[in-house]
Design an enzyme around this catalytic site. Structure first.
Site, PDB file in Angstrom:
ATOM      1  N   GLU A 175     -20.104  37.994  22.423  1.00 27.51           N
ATOM      2  CA  GLU A 175     -21.065  37.852  21.320  1.00 27.51           C
ATOM      3  C   GLU A 175     -21.497  36.390  21.149  1.00 27.51           C
ATOM      4  OE1 GLU A 175     -19.156  39.854  18.009  1.00 27.51           O
ATOM      5  OE2 GLU A 175     -19.860  41.796  18.718  1.00 27.51           O
ATOM      6  N   GLU A 368     -19.155  47.385  23.560  1.00 24.87           N
ATOM      7  CA  GLU A 368     -18.504  47.625  22.265  1.00 24.87           C
ATOM      8  C   GLU A 368     -19.367  48.556  21.435  1.00 24.87           C
ATOM      9  OE1 GLU A 368     -17.080  44.490  19.714  1.00 24.87           O
ATOM     10  OE2 GLU A 368     -16.581  43.234  21.446  1.00 24.87           O
TER      11      GLU A 368
HETATM   12  C1  BGP Z   1     -17.163  42.606  17.307  1.00 28.42           C
HETATM   13  C2  BGP Z   1     -16.101  41.775  17.984  1.00 28.42           C
HETATM   14  C3  BGP Z   1     -14.816  42.492  18.214  1.00 28.42           C
HETATM   15  C4  BGP Z   1     -14.459  43.554  17.216  1.00 28.42           C
HETATM   16  C5  BGP Z   1     -15.633  44.312  16.638  1.00 28.42           C
HETATM   17  C6  BGP Z   1     -15.328  45.142  15.415  1.00 28.42           C
HETATM   18  O1  BGP Z   1     -18.063  41.787  16.619  1.00 28.42           O
HETATM   19  O2  BGP Z   1     -16.539  41.351  19.257  1.00 28.42           O
HETATM   20  O3  BGP Z   1     -13.813  41.544  18.464  1.00 28.42           O
HETATM   21  O4  BGP Z   1     -13.478  43.212  16.356  1.00 28.42           O
HETATM   22  O5  BGP Z   1     -16.695  43.474  16.317  1.00 28.42           O
HETATM   23  O6  BGP Z   1     -15.290  44.321  14.280  1.00 28.42           O
HETATM   24  P1  BGP Z   1     -14.126  44.321  13.219  1.00 28.42           P
HETATM   25  O7  BGP Z   1     -12.888  44.095  13.993  1.00 28.42           O
HETATM   26  O8  BGP Z   1     -14.443  43.210  12.295  1.00 28.42           O
HETATM   27  O9  BGP Z   1     -14.169  45.638  12.575  1.00 28.42           O
END
Ligand code: BGP
Length: 474
Positions: A175, A368
């Site tokens: 990201e 993701e």
């Molecule tokens: C993305 C990140 C991840 C992951 C995901 C879910 O932005 O790359 O590392 O964590 O989001 O977010 P969260 O863990 O805050 O629910």
């Protein structure tokens, strides 16, 4: 019509949210290790170092470090074709600028890759996933400093050389655009703005350094193994115009420049006119050195990887705002939200795929996507997560439409947090994403035992049918 034969179905995790063992076998402290987990709604705290007597859920996380064999066996049981993971820079160079790499850290990832290959699972490796060495923040001021480019490329060369026969797919920065989108670029770049700093200048300078490091990594990687495939990784918070008012459309388009700024440099190899528009819109300035243009031009990516969780709306009229872990935007009255207020927009995934493919015309990879929720472990060891199955079914149907109807060239799909892990946004363990439940809680209690959720079996069937299960379920 069907999904491509070699489609890479799998799951995704990140070292700092999953491995635990934060100080084991020579690992150094990373920026993720000094953040205290919070409860819902309460901001996280960043410390200078680890505080005595404070519980940090990420320090143990769900302990992939000691459970990798068991977890990979479960991935294999689901039929994973690939597994997206990250290497912790601090396992390899504990301080980021050490004279020599840490052999124990290198050996750990050797064991993980060997275990994956035992089952025919292809590793997809992120080099930087929200966890740079803390020492580099203190000593050099993190990604503000151009010195970071050399150190990051040195680390990348060591691991690409070591794993040249074991890893083919590499992602440079997780990201990367979170650096400009997030009001807290600590996660992405180790940056807390100083009182005399113009955040826009810092954002653009640090972004330039990461873009250079990404390009140089790709250039060096291709010398090590010409078969390597490189992707950038973008967060894709899709923006819609709230109404058909033309100025709302302009705002939605401008909001997307925070993402295309990085896509353009990675794919076109230069700062495009859209990039200039973005720089001017935030009134930011940064410095380039002679030779940087050539580096960006040469180090372009083979594919675009991205995360997709939600969409948001834009308007020049006041809107109710929703906040994700990185991006915030207006509420869409047509969409429901998760327990953490993230808007659920499966059709948005089809839109995202089309937007990216129309703009760049190179293969895409969804690395993701998923739904954070509170799961309940029943006494008989089952977890009935029908809400997660519903979420995935809708998103994957939209993805399939993009491939089969719109002819988007898509390499694969890795569901975020395939085994429960620590949330990046809040530091909680109770926000669960996995197909696999891990008995570990925010207060440090739990047995670390693994349980298969209902979604485990659903995903297993989906992979077995190469996505055709979605047609039967319509
Ligand atoms: C993305 C990140 C991840 C992951 C995901 C879910 O932005 O790359 O590392 O964590 O989001 O977010 P969260 O863990 O805050 O629910």
């Amino acid at each position: 019509m069907s999904m491509p034969e070699n489609f890479l179905w799998g799951g995704a995790t990140a070292a700092n949210q999953y491995e635990g063992a934060f100080d084991t076998d020579g690992k150094g402290l990373s920026i993720a290790d000094v953040e205290r987990g919070s409860v819902k709604g309460v901001p996280r705290t960043i410390d200078e170092t680890v505080k005595e007597g404070v519980f940090y859920p990420s320090h143990t996380a769900t302990d992939f470090y000691h459970h990798y064999k068991e977890d990979i066996a479960l991935f294999a049981e689901m039929g994973f074709k690939c597994y997206r993971m990250s290497i912790a820079w601090t396992r390899i160079f504990p301080n980021g600028d050490d004279a020599k790499p840490n052999e124990a850290g290198l050996q750990f990832y050797d064991s993980v890759f060997d275990e994956l290959h035992k089952y025919g699972i292809e590793p997809v490796v992120t080099l930087h996933h929200y966890e740079m060495p803390l020492n580099l923040v203190k000593k050099y001021g993190a990604w503000r400093n151009r010195k970071l480019v050399d150190l990051a490329v040195r680390y990348a060369k060591v691991v690409m050389e070591r794993y040249k026969e074991k890893v083919k797919y590499w992602l440079t920065f997780n990201e990367i655009n979170a650096l400009v989108i997030s009001p807290r670029p600590w996660h992405q770049a180790g940056i807390i703005y100083g009182p005399d700093e113009n955040p826009a200048d810092v954002k653009l300078q640090a972004s330039h350094h990461q873009l250079l490091a990404s390009a140089l990594t790709i250039i060096e990687g291709r010398k090590i193994n010409p078969e390597f495939q490189f992707g950038c990784m973008l967060i894709y918070p899709l923006s819609y115009a709230y109404t058909c008012k033309p100025t709302d459309q302009i705002l939605a388009r401008e909001k997307m420049l925070r993402t295309y700024y990085f896509g353009d440099v990675h794919v076109r190899g230069r700062y495009t006119n859209s990039c200039r528009t973005f720089q001017e819109s935030i009134s930011g300035h940064f410095t380039m050195e002679p030779g940087d243009d050539e580096i960006l031009k040469e180090g372009v990516v083979d594919f675009i990887a991205f995360s997709y969780y939600f969409s948001q709306v834009e308007s020049d009229e006041p809107l109710m705002e929703l906040v994700g872990n990185v991006a915030k935007g207006g509420k869409n009255p047509y969409l429901k939200v998760t327990e953490w207020g993230w808007q659920i927009d499966p059709v948005g995934l089809r839109n995202a795929l089309n937007n990216l493919y129309d703009r760049y015309q190179i293969p895409l990879f969804i690395v993701e996507n998923g739904m954070g929720a509170i799961d309940r472990l029943e006494e008989d060891g089952t977890v009935h997560d029908d809400y997660r199955i519903f979420y995935l079914k809708e998103h994957l149907s939209a993805m399939k439409d993009a491939v089969e109807i719109d002819h988007v060239d898509l390499m694969g799909y890795t569901m975020w947090g395939c085994t429960d892990l620590v949330s990046a946004g809040t530091g909680e363990l109770r926000k669960r994403y996995g197909f696999i439940y891990v008995d570990q809680n925010d207060d440090g209690s739990g047995t670390m035992k693994r349980y298969k959720k209902d979604s485990f079996y659903w995903y297993q069937n989906l992979i077995r049918t190469n996505g055709q299960l979605l047609d039967q379920e319509e």
